[in-house]
Write a protein that holds these residues in place. Structure first.
Motif, PDB file in Angstrom:
ATOM      1  N   PHE A   9       0.864  -1.189   0.000  1.00 19.68           N
ATOM      2  CA  PHE A   9       0.000   0.000   0.000  1.00 19.68           C
ATOM      3  C   PHE A   9       0.896   1.233   0.000  1.00 19.68           C
ATOM      4  O   PHE A   9       2.049   1.169   0.438  1.00 19.68           O
ATOM      5  N   HIS A  35      -1.350  -1.954  -4.394  1.00 19.42           N
ATOM      6  CA  HIS A  35      -2.729  -1.795  -3.890  1.00 19.42           C
ATOM      7  C   HIS A  35      -3.739  -1.457  -4.976  1.00 19.42           C
ATOM      8  O   HIS A  35      -4.923  -1.720  -4.833  1.00 19.42           O
ATOM      9  N   SER A  53      -0.266   2.609   5.991  1.00 20.79           N
ATOM     10  CA  SER A  53      -0.957   2.696   4.710  1.00 20.79           C
ATOM     11  C   SER A  53      -1.836   3.947   4.673  1.00 20.79           C
ATOM     12  O   SER A  53      -2.536   4.243   5.643  1.00 20.79           O
ATOM     13  N   ALA A  64      -6.924   1.490   3.430  1.00 20.83           N
ATOM     14  CA  ALA A  64      -6.347   0.309   2.762  1.00 20.83           C
ATOM     15  C   ALA A  64      -7.396  -0.790   2.619  1.00 20.83           C
ATOM     16  O   ALA A  64      -7.431  -1.497   1.608  1.00 20.83           O
ATOM     17  N   SER A  67      -9.119  -0.459  -0.587  1.00 24.16           N
ATOM     18  CA  SER A  67      -8.363  -0.276  -1.820  1.00 24.16           C
ATOM     19  C   SER A  67      -8.708  -1.403  -2.798  1.00 24.16           C
ATOM     20  O   SER A  67      -9.172  -2.461  -2.393  1.00 24.16           O
TER      21      SER A  67
END
Lengths: 234, 81
Positions: A9, A35, A53, A64, A67
């Motif tokens: 990430f 990511h 992240s 995250a 994502s």
């Protein structure tokens, strides 16, 4: 051939360390997966690494968890791929709902960066098979938000189903408040899902996986994955 | 439309940051403080002009991303631009 993927990430900072630790401990070839990708290449193990992240914006792990790559990580986790979340990776697993609870700001409000001792509570997971139950291991923590919280029903359920994997403990294995670096409920440092394949923990096993780093207690987490995969293949 | 969203910790969830603020206020001489809880405030400007639809949209945003329902509650008001 066994394969592993590490999800990267923006703000991950332990991704390279865990790749090297995995490769050296297990011989798994490791893919680094961005990511923004939508599919994780075929993998036996997926690792969500430590770091910050998305700058920990909103809540650590929250961005995250949404994502693009995480949709496929969740799908693969549900279809049986083993997933290990370390530190920020644990926070992400909680935010996706793959693991229950949430990691809150340390009770001391201080960032904790030091070795801690952990008692192994469940030595049957994909990532702890090479430890013994009640074994005490030394693994570093490095986090500001590692204070594990869940409501008491969830905590009882976790304990009842033997899903607490590690607890912060003294070196003789005693678990008490003084051994708790961050205020985590019931000294919980790591948990698993009901299948024992999805594990999240705040400490960083990749930081003590070989002697030049000062210890090898973390290495068995990666070796456990190898042993588990070999067993699964018969 | 503008949504003004407040996110607060649920009762019973420890708030070490709130505690630190409480101590700091005490140290500054503010007496009689019983408790401090810290939360978040988020403004979202929406293209949506229908109030019911905006309401549903913001609720979904809160549940999916803005609040973590394990530890937080949310509330919001909607305002026409």
């Amino acid at each position: 051939m066994l394969r592993a993927s590490v999800i990267v990430f923006p703000g991950s900072n332990c991704d390279r360390d865990v790749k090297v630790a995995l490769e050296k401990s297990t011989g798994f070839p490791v893919n680094m997966v961005w990511h923004g990708d939508t599919e994780v290449p075929a993998s036996d193990v997926i690792v969500l690494p430590g770091g910050f992240s998305y700058g920990d914006y909103l809540r650590c792990g929250a961005m995250a968890a949404h994502s693009p790559i995480m949709r496929d990580v969740v799908a693969k986790a549900k279809s049986g791929v083993a997933v290990l979340g370390i530190c920020n990776g644990f926070q992400v697993l909680c935010e996706t709902g793959l693991l229950p609870g949430v990691l809150m700001r340390n009770a001391s409000l201080k960032f904790m960066c030091r070795d801690v001792t952990l008692r192994v509570e469940n030595a049957d997971t994909t990532f702890t098979k090479c430890y013994r139950k009640d074994q005490v291991v030394r693994i570093p923590v490095a986090h500001g938000d590692g204070n594990y919280f869940a409501d008491s029903n969830t905590l009882d359920e976790l304990e009842g189903e033997d899903r607490v994997v590690f607890r912060y403990a003294h070196s003789d294995g005693t678990v008490d408040k003084a051994a708790n670096p961050n205020g985590s409920q019931r000294n919980i440092a790591g948990i698993t899902d009901a299948s024992n394949r999805i594990v999240g923990l705040m400490p960083h096993p990749e930081r003590l996986y070989e002697l030049p780093l000062g210890g090898t207690d973390g290495r068995r987490m990666f070796e456990s994955a190898l042993v588990s995969m070999a067993e699964a293949m018969g | 439309m503008k949504a003004r969203i407040k996110i607060t910790l649920k009762a019973g969830v420890l708030d070490p940051q709130g505690k630190a603020i409480e101590h700091a206020l005490g140290a500054l001489g503010f007496s009689g403080i019983k408790d401090v809880r810290q939360g978040k405030y988020i403004e979202v400007t929406l293209a949506e002009t229908d109030e019911a639809k905006a309401q549903a949209q913001v609720e979904k945003m809160c549940e999916e991303l803005l609040a973590n329902m394990v530890i937080e509650n949310y509330s919001f008001t909607l305002e026409k631009d």
